[in-house]
Write a protein that holds these residues in place. Sequence first.
Motif, PDB file in Angstrom:
ATOM      1  N   HIS A 133       0.741  -0.619 -16.758  1.00 10.24           N
ATOM      2  CA  HIS A 133       1.531  -0.566 -15.535  1.00 10.24           C
ATOM      3  C   HIS A 133       3.203  -0.066 -15.796  1.00 10.24           C
ATOM      4  CE1 HIS A 133      -0.792  -2.392 -13.056  1.00 10.24           C
ATOM      5  NE2 HIS A 133      -1.449  -3.663 -14.273  1.00 10.24           N
ATOM      6  N   ASP A 183       0.757  -1.106   0.050  1.00  5.46           N
ATOM      7  CA  ASP A 183       0.341  -0.565   0.018  1.00  5.46           C
ATOM      8  C   ASP A 183       0.908   1.516   0.062  1.00  5.46           C
ATOM      9  OD1 ASP A 183       0.817   0.372   2.404  1.00  5.46           O
ATOM     10  OD2 ASP A 183      -1.159  -0.376   3.794  1.00  5.46           O
ATOM     11  N   VAL A 184       0.516   2.340   0.303  1.00 10.64           N
ATOM     12  CA  VAL A 184       0.653   3.837   0.182  1.00 10.64           C
ATOM     13  C   VAL A 184       1.883   3.725   1.006  1.00 10.64           C
ATOM     14  CG1 VAL A 184      -0.442   4.924  -1.541  1.00 10.64           C
ATOM     15  CG2 VAL A 184      -1.024   5.125   1.064  1.00 10.64           C
ATOM     16  N   THR A 221      -4.131  -1.893 -10.225  1.00 14.11           N
ATOM     17  CA  THR A 221      -5.445  -0.993 -10.574  1.00 14.11           C
ATOM     18  C   THR A 221      -4.182  -0.416 -11.398  1.00 14.11           C
ATOM     19  OG1 THR A 221      -4.511   0.233  -9.071  1.00 14.11           O
ATOM     20  CG2 THR A 221      -6.073  -0.976  -8.284  1.00 14.11           C
ATOM     21  N   ASN A 222      -4.366   0.568 -12.083  1.00 19.28           N
ATOM     22  CA  ASN A 222      -3.654   1.819 -12.901  1.00 19.28           C
ATOM     23  C   ASN A 222      -3.072   2.327 -12.638  1.00 19.28           C
ATOM     24  OD1 ASN A 222      -5.332   3.588 -11.400  1.00 19.28           O
ATOM     25  ND2 ASN A 222      -5.789   4.326 -13.963  1.00 19.28           N
ATOM     26  N   LYS A 223      -2.774   2.174 -10.913  1.00 15.63           N
ATOM     27  CA  LYS A 223      -1.310   2.461  -9.783  1.00 15.63           C
ATOM     28  C   LYS A 223       0.018   2.205 -10.165  1.00 15.63           C
ATOM     29  CE  LYS A 223      -5.289   5.815  -7.917  1.00 15.63           C
ATOM     30  NZ  LYS A 223      -5.833   5.547  -6.641  1.00 15.63           N
ATOM     31  N   GLU A 224      -0.114   0.883 -10.314  1.00 10.77           N
ATOM     32  CA  GLU A 224       1.118   0.209  -9.880  1.00 10.77           C
ATOM     33  C   GLU A 224       2.635   0.272 -10.559  1.00 10.77           C
ATOM     34  OE1 GLU A 224      -2.151  -1.831  -7.916  1.00 10.77           O
ATOM     35  OE2 GLU A 224      -2.072  -1.781 -10.099  1.00 10.77           O
ATOM     36  N   THR A 225       3.018   0.951  -9.688  1.00  3.90           N
ATOM     37  CA  THR A 225       4.506   0.592 -10.337  1.00  3.90           C
ATOM     38  C   THR A 225       5.357  -0.277 -10.129  1.00  3.90           C
ATOM     39  OG1 THR A 225       4.580   3.247 -10.465  1.00  3.90           O
ATOM     40  CG2 THR A 225       7.043   1.848 -10.441  1.00  3.90           C
TER      41      THR A 225
END
Length: 478
Positions: free
Chosen positions: A225, A18-19, A62-66
């Motif tokens: 990604h 997570d963040v 999601t579309n937020k992962e690196t």
Amino acid sequence: MPVTIDVGTTAVKVLQFDVAQQIIKQEKKEYETVYGDGGRAEQDPDVIVEAVFHCLKKLNLTNKETLILSGAMHSLMAVNQVFHKQTNVMIWADRRADEVIKTFKQTPQAMLFYKRTKTPIHPMSPFAKLLWLKETSSGQTLDQSLGDVMWIDLKTYLWYRLTNFCELDYSLASATGLFNSETLTYDQEILNFVGITKEQLPTLVPVTHTRHVTTAVKQRLGFDHQVMIGSSDGVLANISEGLHTNDVHVTIGTSGAIRMTVNKPYTDTDGRLFCYYLNDHHWVIGGAVNNGGNVLNWLDDLLFDGMGHIYSYIDRLDFSSFDPALIFIPHLNGERAPFWDTGRTGSFHGLKMSHNKAAIVKAVIYGVLFNLRHVFDTLQHVTGKIEAVYLSGGFFKVPQLKTLVSQVLNVSVIESTTLEQTSMGALRLLGEKKRNDKLKYQTITQPPSEALKFYYNSYRNCLRMVSSSQLTNNLSKH
């Protein structure tokens, strides 16, 4: 949110954070190594790539992962110009270059190449594998059947499948034996020596180099990604607590290693240690051993029917008393640091009819730990005195072993609460996160007894005896 992809020797492990960089989900998939005649140890790279995608698909992406990659060192495979595999992957354990390297170590180029690359001269390295292809009849037969090929590692193969680019990070490249540690480029003389060109190798990029996945991968995973190329598993494990120079890590799993993060490259004049690049301000120096937890598994098979009962047995033993005259040399699988000699073997010294199971188990454990102490002392000789180390690896699931390693190394040991050292190191590439020693770590300091000091001298004497009776072909004298 980051996702780390750790492609190890036996399995791929994918962790989603997570963040706040806390693990929220993880997936793991194992794969096989095929062993064969002459020391062959190979894996199917397509099976491993599919294992990576299998794990990624099971996460809630999601579309937020690196995505951040890490990979095992010293692999080699061939692909053609359209990147179709021409061979399986020869992993670090492949020993087909044994005889070629024994001969090469007797030449002046051996130490010259080591000083340039800081990679020990050993059959594990891609340099050794390429030399085997060039100088043996079986290697030449394979090489001639391949045609015009690129020589890459497993992580480059995965990177290409993700991004459509043939690239390799400087850090993993520095473990190939083909990379000049001063110029940070492939060494032309070494390439000429093994008979390849730089055009047959991946383009070199920094560990933080990023690209977006291909359209095909986007359709398969569902999102566009960003992916970071990352580094090697060993280097990343050593920065798991942060990019702090002089941090020392002791890892014992199946095998073992001692590594220190330093701010400049070191050269061991006797060729006993590696020193791998991370970035312009951080290098990792140390030594890896073949014989760690696998030695306990061997003893478990012999004395406890292979059911894992040896670990609970060890935890009940009283290590304050032992026979310091019973010495075990744990080189059952040859040995890497500091000998770099695949021909070494294990042995008991001082074994008597009066020794029982407990005495033998204690001797084996002390043998494993003092073997690591030998590498530890070698590292201290090059970098200076070490006061504390971080512990990781399944070997230390037995609480008593944490205290024993403090005694044997004569240092404070710091146990991290996380077992995912490589993945945590990969997160460091996204930016430094402050270390909280009070909350995350337990420190153990246990000074050695007089009996342990005596044991160490006895152990070193036994090593000298073994070295004089076994054929050793390392670069230095021990």
